[in-house]
Enzyme design. Structure first.
Site, mmCIF file in Angstrom:
data_model
loop_
_atom_site.group_PDB
_atom_site.id
_atom_site.type_symbol
_atom_site.label_atom_id
_atom_site.label_comp_id
_atom_site.label_asym_id
_atom_site.label_seq_id
_atom_site.Cartn_x
_atom_site.Cartn_y
_atom_site.Cartn_z
ATOM 1 N N ARG A 78 11.276 -9.267 4.344
ATOM 2 C CA ARG A 78 10.936 -10.666 4.639
ATOM 3 C C ARG A 78 11.530 -11.641 3.624
ATOM 4 N NH1 ARG A 78 4.818 -10.607 5.023
ATOM 5 N NH2 ARG A 78 4.990 -12.782 5.640
ATOM 6 N N ALA A 82 8.910 0.523 -4.341
ATOM 7 C CA ALA A 82 9.757 1.066 -3.284
ATOM 8 C C ALA A 82 9.708 0.195 -2.035
ATOM 9 C CB ALA A 82 9.332 2.500 -2.959
HETATM 10 C C1 UD1 Z 1 -2.054 -2.886 -0.277
HETATM 11 C C2 UD1 Z 1 -3.432 -2.234 -0.352
HETATM 12 C C3 UD1 Z 1 -4.482 -3.293 0.003
HETATM 13 C C4 UD1 Z 1 -4.370 -4.461 -0.951
HETATM 14 C C5 UD1 Z 1 -2.955 -5.027 -0.948
HETATM 15 C C6 UD1 Z 1 -2.805 -6.043 -2.072
HETATM 16 C C7 UD1 Z 1 -3.191 0.132 0.254
HETATM 17 C C8 UD1 Z 1 -3.338 1.137 1.308
HETATM 18 N N1 UD1 Z 1 -3.476 -1.120 0.591
HETATM 19 O O1 UD1 Z 1 -1.813 -3.258 1.064
HETATM 20 O O2 UD1 Z 1 -5.772 -2.723 -0.080
HETATM 21 O O3 UD1 Z 1 -5.298 -5.474 -0.611
HETATM 22 O O4 UD1 Z 1 -1.981 -4.001 -1.166
HETATM 23 O O5 UD1 Z 1 -1.571 -6.688 -1.984
HETATM 24 O O6 UD1 Z 1 -2.850 0.461 -0.874
HETATM 25 N N2 UD1 Z 1 4.801 0.841 -1.554
HETATM 26 C C9 UD1 Z 1 5.666 1.850 -1.856
HETATM 27 N N3 UD1 Z 1 5.794 2.885 -0.996
HETATM 28 C C10 UD1 Z 1 5.085 2.952 0.169
HETATM 29 C C11 UD1 Z 1 4.205 1.902 0.476
HETATM 30 C C12 UD1 Z 1 4.082 0.854 -0.419
HETATM 31 O O7 UD1 Z 1 6.321 1.827 -2.913
HETATM 32 O O8 UD1 Z 1 5.246 3.956 0.900
HETATM 33 C C13 UD1 Z 1 4.652 -0.270 -2.515
HETATM 34 C C14 UD1 Z 1 5.176 -1.584 -1.965
HETATM 35 O O9 UD1 Z 1 6.508 -1.806 -2.356
HETATM 36 C C15 UD1 Z 1 4.272 -2.609 -2.618
HETATM 37 C C16 UD1 Z 1 2.965 -1.842 -2.769
HETATM 38 O O10 UD1 Z 1 3.285 -0.467 -2.735
HETATM 39 O O11 UD1 Z 1 4.738 -2.994 -3.886
HETATM 40 C C17 UD1 Z 1 1.933 -2.208 -1.706
HETATM 41 O O12 UD1 Z 1 2.412 -1.865 -0.434
HETATM 42 P P1 UD1 Z 1 2.174 -2.791 0.825
HETATM 43 O O13 UD1 Z 1 2.821 -2.152 1.992
HETATM 44 O O14 UD1 Z 1 2.561 -4.201 0.494
HETATM 45 O O15 UD1 Z 1 0.589 -2.665 0.981
HETATM 46 P P2 UD1 Z 1 -0.404 -3.707 1.662
HETATM 47 O O16 UD1 Z 1 -0.442 -3.426 3.110
HETATM 48 O O17 UD1 Z 1 -0.073 -5.078 1.217
#
Ligand code: UD1
Ligand code: MG
Length: 452
Positions: A18, A13
């Site tokens: 970017r 999602a």
């Molecule tokens: C997350 C992890 C972090 C890890 C990193 C690895 C958490 C809280 N943190 O951080 O520990 O080191 O990934 O890359 O899990 N997504 C959704 N819905 C949301 C939020 C996110 O579908 O509401 C999906 C995003 O599309 C993505 C993934 O979940 O594919 C990770 O989300 P992102 O916001 O990139 O998390 P990070 O801050 O990178």
């Protein structure tokens, strides 16, 4: 080997802002296949394994791609982005139906392998309630840090919430997690959003499991396998890693790659035995290459099947829907599209073959064009087995050239030609004896040459 049933939830999602693209992030390709498709292809796919993808609102195209790769997939929409745990719970209904192992992965980490998914599940058989995939980050900034306690995992601390000491930890969370299916829903439901970002962090599941006196553990992998894609530069890095893997796998399987670093493959390219690929070849999706085939330099091939002992290029462009029978030959500066070219047929130079069928052993001369498009519709050209098409002929489709027929060079063929006939369509040649000599002599005398 695990024989347990799993549910894998892939989070896709992401906004992907970017990438600066109108295409959803997880649909960007690596090795000719969308990021999401790589993850779905690696997810467990045995008997009893299920799959769910969480997509953003208005991302029907992401759901469509998921179904194309794994038709049985369930999709769920996360209406608001409130964090990774919130995203997982969008698929609550699927989790509630029960599974031995709940696996969670991100849709933007295309380099993850099926072996790693299998490794992640093993500790669940050996007393762990939760397993996290970790890696040693060259630069840990931005990742969740894995706080360990002996051989157990104590907590995952997100960058924004970590203490200065925790920020020094280089063992990071890759984002892939396995949870014992019996407690998964309960644990996820307990996750709150009291943290620096006000998000529901999936990573908080570790602390909750520990509080219950259960074991959380880590397995490690290399950073290359868990690269997350957020920018076009990271997409290019993942492409480089994937290409290196694909070339290595091809060579291990016996393919001769000359200057492998100049050869671009697709994730689904298949090879027979004793295939040779020369430098600077680009192979797109949907290509199969038969035993003993040779692809010469600077050829570009997409959605094409090459039979055994075929020869392609140099400088050939084979577009979708091309199939070459055994021993067929495509030479330099030839373009094909939706073309079935049967065994032993030759199309050697400077030719376009589109919407056509060429019979076995036919010979298509240099500069032949199938005129398949009238500005509105496409039409087919049929060329029979053993036919000979003289150089620089235009075959205006729809048209049929019979088996064994001959087409005189330079003809524009608009009517079908029977088997074994000769068709010639051009003006009779006129010859003027001595004309050139007279012309030169007149020029030498400074006179205007006569008109004839
Ligand atoms: C997350 C992890 C972090 C890890 C990193 C690895 C958490 C809280 N943190 O951080 O520990 O080191 O990934 O890359 O899990 N997504 C959704 N819905 C949301 C939020 C996110 O579908 O509401 C999906 C995003 O599309 C993505 C993934 O979940 O594919 C990770 O989300 P992102 O916001 O990139 O998390 P990070 O801050 O990178
Ligand atoms: Mg991320």
């Amino acid at each position: 080997m695990t024989t347990t049933a799993s549910l894998t939830i892939v989070l896709a999602a992401g906004e992907g802002t970017r990438m600066r693209s109108s295409l959803p992030k997880v649909l960007h390709p690596v090795a000719g296949r969308p990021l999401l498709a790589h993850v779905l292809a690696a997810a467990p796919n045995g008997d009893g394994d299920r799959l769910a993808v969480v997509i953003g609102p208005d991302h029907q195209s992401v759901a469509d791609e998921a179904r194309r790769v794994r038709p049985e997939v369930e999709t769920f929409v996360q209406a608001e982005r409130l964090g990774t745990a919130h995203a997982v719970l969008a698929a609550k209904e699927a989790i509630a139906r029960g599974a031995d192992d709940l696996l969670i992965a991100f849709g933007d980490t295309p380099l993850i392998s099926s072996e790693t998914f299998a490794r992640l599940r093993e500790p669940l058989r050996n007393g762990s309630a939760l397993v996290v995939l970790g890696f040693r980050a060259a630069d840990p900034t931005g990742y969740g840090r894995l706080v360990v306690d002996g051989d157990q995992l104590a907590a995952i601390r997100e960058q924004a919430d970590a203490s200065p000491d925790e920020l020094k930890i280089t063992l990071c969370n890759a984002g892939v997690m396995a949870i014992d299916g019996r407690i998964a829903l309960d644990v996820l439901a307990e996750i709150g959003n009291v943290n620096a970002k006000g998000e529901y962090y999936l990573t908080d599941a570790v602390g909750i499991v520990r509080k219950r006196g259960l074991v959380a553990s880590v397995i490690e992998t290399g950073e290359d396998e868990v690269r997350g894609i957020n920018t076009k530069a990271q997409l290019a890095e993942a492409e480089a890693v994937m290409q290196a893997r694909l070339r290595q796998a091809a060579m291990t399987a016996g393919v001769t790659l000359i200057s492998p670093e100049t050869i671009h493959l697709a994730a689904d390219t298949t090879f027979g035995k004793d295939v040779t690929i020369e430098p600077f070849v680009v192979i797109g999706p949907g290509v199969s290459i038969g035993d003993g085939a040779v692809v010469h330099s600077f050829s570009h091939i997409v959605e094409t099947s090459l039979g055994k002992r075929t020869s392609v290029g140099p400088y050939a462009r084979l577009r979708p829907g091309t199939s070459l029978g055994d021993g067929a030959k495509i030479g330099n500066f030839v373009e094909t599209k939706a073309a079935q070219i049967d065994a032993g047929a030759k199309v050697n130079h400077l030719t376009y073959i589109g919407d056509a069928h060429i019979g076995a052993g036919a010979n298509i001369g240099a500069g032949t064009i199938t005129c398949n498009y009238d500005g509105f519709n496409k039409h087919r050209t049929e060329i029979g087995a053993g036919a000979f098409v003289g150089s620089n002929s235009s075959l205006v489709a729809p048209v049929k050239i019979g088996a064994g027929a001959y087409i005189g060079s330079g003809s524009v063929i608009t009517k079908s030609v029977p088997d074994d006939a000769l068709a010639v369509e051009r003006n009779d040649q006129s010859v003027r004896e001595g004309w050139a000599k007279r012309f030169r002599e007149a020029k030498a005398r400074g006179k205007k040459p006569k008109a004839d």
